[in-house]
Design a protein around this motif. Sequence first.
Motif, short mmCIF file in Angstrom:
data_model
loop_
_atom_site.label_atom_id
_atom_site.label_comp_id
_atom_site.label_asym_id
_atom_site.label_seq_id
_atom_site.Cartn_x
_atom_site.Cartn_y
_atom_site.Cartn_z
N UNK A 183 67.49 40.53 71.38
CA UNK A 183 68.61 41.36 72.14
C UNK A 183 68.48 41.05 73.76
N UNK A 184 69.60 41.15 74.37
CA UNK A 184 69.31 41.08 75.88
C UNK A 184 68.55 42.37 76.22
N UNK B 142 76.92 34.11 80.33
CA UNK B 142 77.25 33.63 79.17
C UNK B 142 77.03 32.29 79.09
N UNK B 143 76.72 31.57 80.25
CA UNK B 143 76.45 30.19 80.14
C UNK B 143 76.04 29.75 81.56
N UNK B 144 75.74 28.58 81.81
CA UNK B 144 75.20 27.83 82.83
C UNK B 144 76.32 27.64 84.09
N UNK B 145 77.65 27.98 83.75
CA UNK B 145 78.67 27.80 84.41
C UNK B 145 79.18 29.10 85.18
N UNK C 14 68.80 32.36 75.90
CA UNK C 14 68.54 32.43 74.29
C UNK C 14 69.82 32.84 73.65
N UNK C 15 69.92 32.79 72.23
CA UNK C 15 70.95 33.54 71.36
C UNK C 15 71.53 34.74 71.68
N UNK C 16 72.64 35.13 71.74
CA UNK C 16 73.00 36.54 71.46
C UNK C 16 73.15 36.74 69.87
N UNK C 17 72.25 37.73 69.61
CA UNK C 17 72.32 38.14 68.15
C UNK C 17 73.66 38.81 67.80
N UNK C 18 74.42 39.36 68.57
CA UNK C 18 75.66 39.94 68.06
C UNK C 18 76.60 38.57 67.64
N UNK C 19 76.57 37.45 68.36
CA UNK C 19 77.41 36.53 68.01
C UNK C 19 77.05 35.63 66.77
N UNK C 20 75.54 35.70 66.57
CA UNK C 20 75.05 34.94 65.41
C UNK C 20 75.40 35.84 64.03
N UNK C 21 75.48 37.36 64.13
CA UNK C 21 75.96 38.24 63.14
C UNK C 21 77.53 37.77 62.84
N UNK D 178 79.58 41.06 72.78
CA UNK D 178 79.97 40.91 71.50
C UNK D 178 80.28 39.58 70.94
N UNK D 179 80.81 38.68 72.04
CA UNK D 179 81.47 37.26 71.57
C UNK D 179 80.81 36.17 72.20
N UNK D 180 79.79 36.40 73.03
CA UNK D 180 79.20 35.28 73.90
C UNK D 180 78.11 34.73 72.79
#
Length: 284
Positions: A231-232, A251-254, A166-173, A261-263
Motif C-alpha cells: 500500500x502507499x 497515478x502515472x508518469x503523466x 508500484x501496483x495499487x492494492x485497492x485496484x487489484x482487489x 480506490x481506482x488508480x
Amino acid sequence: MTDTLIPEDSTTQDGAPLAPLPAEPVPDIGYGQVFADFYDRIFPRDAGAERTARTLADWHPGGPALELGVGTGRIAVPLARLAGPVTGVDSSPEMLDRLRAALDATAAPITPVHGDIRTYADAERYGLVYCVCATLSMILDADGQRAAVARAADRLAPGGTFVVETHNPAFVLDLHEGRRRTSYFAPYPEPDTGLQSYSTLLPEQSLWHVSHIWHEPGRTRIGSELSRLTTPDEVDAYAAAAGLVPVSRHADWAGTPFDPEHSALYVTRYARRADTPEADDGRR
C-alpha cells in the motif's frame, strides 16, 4: 560463472598468489530466467518508457542516478540520454545480459551491477534513486521492502530524490470483484498480439500471483510472477523510517492525480528530510 573477490593482500607469506575467494551469492527469485526473453515485448521501449524517463529527469536534481531493479534498461537507457550516468542494479544475470546488449547498441552511460537492492552499497551519492515497474513489490516481505527503501535513502546525496512506482492494492482487489481468481486479456497494437493473464489473490500473505501467456503470431510464451500487495501507506512508512518525506504522488508518469480506490498504479516522490523541497500540488 561465479563472481569472485580478490583480497587486498592477495599473496601468501611466501609470495605465492592466493586463489580468489568466492563472492557472496546474490539472491535472485528467477524472474529473469522466465521473462528476459520476452520482457521487452510485454514492456516495450516506447513512448511510455520515454515519458517515464522524462519525468524522472525533471525530478532529478543533478549528479548520477541509481536504478534499483534496472532490468533490461527500458528506463535507464532513455534517462541516461537525458540526464547523464546511471548505475543499474539487478539480481537477475539474464536481465543484465539484455541490458549489456542494449548498451552495445546505444553506448548510453550506464553501469550494470549484479546485486541485491536490499543490501547494495557503493561509494557514490546519487541525486536520483528510483525503483519502478513494481520492483519493490517483488520483494515479498515487509522487512525486505523496508531494507530496500532504507538502502535507497542511504545512497542519496543531500537534496536527492527517491521515486517508487508500484501496483495499487485497492485496484487489484477491485479487479477481482470479490473473487480469489480472475483472468483478463490485454491486446497490444500489433496484429494478433497480446497478454493473457490468470490472476490469483493470496490474501493471507498479502500476495498476488499472476501467470501470463504472451501471444504473438506463430509463438506463445509463458511466465508466472509473485508480488506483494504494497500500500502507499506502507511505502510512506518505510520512507519516513529512512528519513525521507513525500513530495508528490501521482497515478502515472503523466501526472494524473492519484485515486486511492481506482488508480492502477501509484508513483511517489520522496526527498531527504533535511533537504525537503516544498511539496507540490500534484502537478509536475
